[in-house]
Design an enzyme around this catalytic site. Structure first.
Site, PDB file in Angstrom:
ATOM      1  CB  CYS A  73      -0.956   0.002   1.195  1.00 22.71           C
ATOM      2  SG  CYS A  73      -2.121  -1.379   1.179  1.00 22.71           S
ATOM      3  CG  HIS A  92      -3.035   3.440   2.022  1.00 24.93           C
ATOM      4  ND1 HIS A  92      -3.660   2.977   0.879  1.00 24.93           N
ATOM      5  CD2 HIS A  92      -3.086   2.407   2.925  1.00 24.93           C
ATOM      6  CE1 HIS A  92      -4.061   1.736   1.079  1.00 24.93           C
ATOM      7  NE2 HIS A  92      -3.727   1.372   2.306  1.00 24.93           N
ATOM      8  CG  ASN A 147      -6.848  -0.700   1.383  1.00 26.97           C
ATOM      9  OD1 ASN A 147      -6.125  -0.377   0.447  1.00 26.97           O
ATOM     10  ND2 ASN A 147      -6.367  -1.162   2.529  1.00 26.97           N
TER      11      ASN A 147
END
Length: 336
Positions: free
Chosen positions: A116, A256, A286
């Site tokens: 990520c 993020h 996500n």
């Protein structure tokens, strides 16, 4: 010899793509044994987009990359960096194929794997290529299809969606709007089991005759939550210091999109008003390495990012990896 100024990296284009299929919490609730509202309260997510059979991370990357290039006015782009933890194949990398499909055969092309945090790592790689004079301009893409890597019966599967986002960086002068600040990057491999896919690598294949390793992504949610807050906070402070900004001078945080509660706590830890922390997690979930560039594109189009805004970018991912950087948001071209 005269010393030559090191070229700065200037953001001149942004684009994104999410697959059309939307999966609402209602579709997941019965399988996970949770209510739609419970899923939202725990994650901040109501929808996520997922790929149809036959669609790959590379397909999403091409769509997002094409959009970013169309808005950049950068001319010939000489390098492509693809950040992904779900490549089209274990070998070769996804970037050369993406570059070829975008008509950039012969360009520098490489993958970055920092989960990520991959997009921020990709920005650091691109910045280095430009500073060294190896490339005049770089297309940086974050793309992931983690819906293909999660255990559908694991509650953490509710978090992940698919998508791609991209930016174009070109060589320029440090005083220009869009100049990328210092990329603060870090890692701690001692935490590799907190976010991991055990199957498919040499660790598994080296154990002849052993049972096949778990093919799904596994996430230790509680521990990851606190580590994400800790490391994104420290990296963000270092990036702000490098830019000589006080925290309250940051107009926007683009972090993020892992969990809505992490975003709120990050802003509070930094002493930045929580309404400055941009978010689209409710609609896309996500998207791993794609989350920051997708949010940049969505926020620019919605007018939530305006020219002159001081922007802090920060991310945390498996590895463990983390990073942060800054820029003053430029005026970008609209899509052709």
């Amino acid at each position: 010899m005269r010393n030559r100024a090191v070229p700065a990296s200037i953001l001149v284009g942004v684009g994104s793509y999410v697959p059309p299929r939307k999966v609402a919490n209602e579709e997941l609730a019965e399988r996970l044994g949770r209510s739609p509202e419970w899923i939202f309260q725990r994650s901040g997510i109501r929808f996520r987009h997922v790929v149809e059979p036959g669609t790959t991370s590379g397909d999403l990357a091409v769509a997002a990359g094409r959009e970013a290039l169309s808005r950049s006015g950068a001319g010939d782009v000489t390098a492509v960096v693809v950040a992904t933890t779900s490549p089209d194949r274990p070998c070769p990398g996804t970037a050369p194929s993406v570059a070829s499909r975008l008509g950039m055969t012969g360009a520098i092309a490489l993958d970055v794997q920092a989960v990520c945090a991959g997009f921020v790592y990709g920005l650091g790689v691109a910045q280095g290529l430009i500073a060294a004079g190896t490339a005049d301009s770089v297309l940086v893409i974050g793309t992931d299809t983690l819906s293909l890597s999660v255990d559908p019966d694991d509650p953490t599967s509710m978090l992940f969606g698919d998508g791609a986002g991209a930016v174009v960086l070109r060589s320029g002068r440090g005083e220009e709007p869009g100049t990328l600040g210092t990329c603060v990057l870090g890692s701690d491999g001692g935490g590799r089991d907190l976010i991991t896919v055990r199957g498919g690598g040499s660790e598994e294949r080296s154990k002849a005759g052993g049972a096949l390793a778990d093919p799904y992504m596994r996430l230790e949610g509680r521990e990851v939550f606190w580590r994400a807050v800790e490391h994104m906070t420290s990296a963000s402070r270092a990036a702000l210091d490098a830019a000589r900004w006080k925290p309250e001078e940051a107009d926007r945080i683009v972090a993020h999109q892992a969990n809505a509660r992490i975003l709120t706590m990050l802003a509070q830890r930094l002493g930045i008003a929580t309404d400055r922390a941009l978010s689209n997690i409710e609609q896309v979930g996500n998207t791993s390495a794609a989350s920051i560039p997708i949010l940049l594109d969505h926020a620019d189009r919605a007018g939530d990012l305006k020219p002159g805004h001081r922007v802090l970018l920060t991310a945390f991912g498996g590895g463990l990896t983390w990073g942060a950087t800054t820029l003053v948001w430029p005026r970008l071209e609209r899509s052709h």
